[in-house]
Design an enzyme around this catalytic site. Sequence first.
Site, short mmCIF file in Angstrom:
data_model
loop_
_atom_site.label_atom_id
_atom_site.label_comp_id
_atom_site.label_asym_id
_atom_site.label_seq_id
_atom_site.Cartn_x
_atom_site.Cartn_y
_atom_site.Cartn_z
N LYS A 1 51.64 29.61 50.95
CA LYS A 1 50.55 29.67 49.95
C LYS A 1 51.10 29.81 48.54
O LYS A 1 50.69 29.12 47.61
CB LYS A 1 49.62 30.84 50.25
CG LYS A 1 48.69 31.21 49.10
CD LYS A 1 47.82 32.40 49.38
CE LYS A 1 48.49 33.71 49.14
NZ LYS A 1 48.50 34.21 47.76
N ASN A 2 52.09 30.70 48.35
CA ASN A 2 52.55 31.00 46.99
C ASN A 2 53.47 29.94 46.42
O ASN A 2 53.74 29.95 45.22
CB ASN A 2 53.19 32.39 46.96
CG ASN A 2 52.13 33.47 47.20
OD1 ASN A 2 50.93 33.19 47.12
ND2 ASN A 2 52.56 34.67 47.54
N ARG B 1 44.96 34.56 41.83
CA ARG B 1 46.12 34.81 40.99
C ARG B 1 46.79 33.52 40.56
O ARG B 1 47.17 33.39 39.43
CB ARG B 1 47.11 35.68 41.77
CG ARG B 1 48.25 36.20 40.92
CD ARG B 1 47.84 37.35 40.07
NE ARG B 1 48.90 37.75 39.14
CZ ARG B 1 48.64 38.36 38.00
NH1 ARG B 1 47.40 38.60 37.63
NH2 ARG B 1 49.62 38.73 37.19
N CYS C 1 44.69 39.85 44.10
CA CYS C 1 44.52 41.07 44.90
C CYS C 1 44.57 42.31 44.01
O CYS C 1 45.36 42.40 43.08
CB CYS C 1 45.63 41.17 45.94
SG CYS C 1 45.42 39.96 47.23
N ARG D 1 47.93 43.82 36.83
CA ARG D 1 48.49 42.46 36.95
C ARG D 1 48.60 41.83 35.55
O ARG D 1 47.93 40.88 35.23
CB ARG D 1 47.63 41.60 37.86
CG ARG D 1 47.26 42.14 39.23
CD ARG D 1 48.42 42.33 40.19
NE ARG D 1 49.05 41.14 40.66
CZ ARG D 1 48.67 40.45 41.74
NH1 ARG D 1 47.58 40.80 42.39
NH2 ARG D 1 49.34 39.37 42.14
N PRO D 2 49.43 42.38 34.68
CA PRO D 2 49.53 41.84 33.32
C PRO D 2 50.21 40.47 33.31
O PRO D 2 50.79 40.05 34.32
CB PRO D 2 50.37 42.87 32.60
CG PRO D 2 51.17 43.53 33.66
CD PRO D 2 50.32 43.50 34.90
N ASP E 1 55.00 41.97 49.83
CA ASP E 1 53.88 41.40 50.59
C ASP E 1 53.98 41.71 52.08
O ASP E 1 53.05 41.39 52.83
CB ASP E 1 53.81 39.88 50.39
CG ASP E 1 53.36 39.55 48.99
OD1 ASP E 1 53.47 38.37 48.60
OD2 ASP E 1 52.93 40.46 48.26
N ARG F 1 42.12 34.29 52.36
CA ARG F 1 42.68 33.72 51.14
C ARG F 1 44.11 33.23 51.39
O ARG F 1 44.59 32.34 50.71
CB ARG F 1 42.71 34.78 50.04
CG ARG F 1 41.36 35.15 49.50
CD ARG F 1 41.47 36.05 48.31
NE ARG F 1 42.44 35.51 47.36
CZ ARG F 1 42.86 36.18 46.29
NH1 ARG F 1 42.41 37.39 46.07
NH2 ARG F 1 43.73 35.64 45.47
#
Length: 444
Positions: free
Chosen positions: A31-32, A101, A125, A130-131, A314, A406
């Site tokens: 996915k990523n 994201r 998530c 999450r900057p 993760d 997701r």
Amino acid sequence: MLAFSIIPLMSKYIIHGGKSLAGDVVINGAKNAALGIVAASIMSDEMVTIENLPDVWDINVLLDAIKEMGAIVDRVDRHTVKIVGSMCSSVVDNENMRKMRGSYYLLGALLGKYKRAQVPLPGGCNIGSRPVEQHIKGFKQLGARVEITYGGILSAEADALKGSHIFFDIVSVGATINVMLAASLSPGLTILENVAKEPHIVDVANFLNSMGANIKGAGTDVIKIRGVEKLHGSTYSIIPDQIEAGTFMVAAAATKGDVLIKNIIPKHMEAISAKLSEIGAEVIENDDSIRVVAKGRLSSAQIKTFAYPGFPTDMQPQMTTLLALSQGTSTVTENIFDNRFKYVDELARMGADIRVEGNIAIITGVEKLTGASICSPDLRAGAALVIAGMVANGYTVVEQVEYIERGYEEFEVKLKSLGATIEKVDDDVDEVLYARKMALSEVS
Ligand code: EPZ
């Protein structure tokens, strides 16, 4: 035209614990990696064919967004898509972009291609702050003006982009990929240092190079990019998902099963394989598969999450769940995110003995967990709670499974094929009646 889930239905899993997983499971595309690759695909005006695409909510939403922007998106099948980005606009206003994201990769892709981009600030998530300041730092050093405008829109614009020497203050997967996208079409030499080295970084770089980019060093501490004029079409197959594979490896060990996890790259699994072996599971590596076998009670361990090749954050919830049942006291230190232990309260309701102090979870292994009704707080924690339900006595209901969907394709279908008793039902189903029905069908 195939219809794909982009509207998450509120569902829950009902699980009857106590079954050992056994058999084979095939892992889908990462996915990523897919998020960066789908975003990069619109940087060419020619056709791009992406294979081994995971059919998960985040990917389907991103494909929907680029289609709304004007790209031609032909979903050949669940795992293959053809994209032509020639007509893509530089403005993203798809509402779902705020819920995930990976949407921010469109910023790097559009800035590189059109020298301007407007993308909603990303969601993702809820595992801590999450900057995106490292992304912005990189874009600015490439010559862009970046601002957050009304409504949480990230806007970037440049008269011209130019290569630059960028040293990231923090190792960031997202910033590494995002700036690599923009730099691939920025004239001159860009050097990225203190970069993330995850397998999905390498996969996105390999994809860009298959389109004619000039990127060297992905997967090492320094990435060198020579900007090119344009990117051409390509056909590319996404690498297997390291975290989906790790989740099934841990599920096999937790349920004292015997599972062959297929279509993976064992090298990517090393940190997880090493830890499972350390606590007493049998891990047998083949060319493109790994077999995990566990019989007796496993031992305790000390886990510290780090950027790749360290133990992946993760996989932290899944490993914590496994250690909750191990012999002895374990510790899990979360070094990447500042709020990634929310699920521990849910495990405690099942009888786990875990104390969280700052970014460290101290786990005293218990003999058993007891089924309960619990809620999935995010993607990977949700998968961990399903593992807890599969090892607990009695029935467990895991709510908000749309989080899990997701990032995991057909999670419950794959677990069922390995012998788990798990059903996905709508939120409004009476879980007590349904569990009785499951029990009756098991005995008949
Ligand atoms: C990616 O998120 C993954 N998501 C996450 O996976 C994964 O947990 C994470 O990388 C770490 O491996 C996607 O790829 C879509 P980061 P990302 O930037 O890019 C801080 C999943 O389960 N940071 O590497 O957002 C940040 O707060 C998801 O699939 C800054 O401070 O992660 C975090 O503490 C969950 N400033 C750390 O760096 C920035 O500008 C690592 O974040 C960027 C990040």
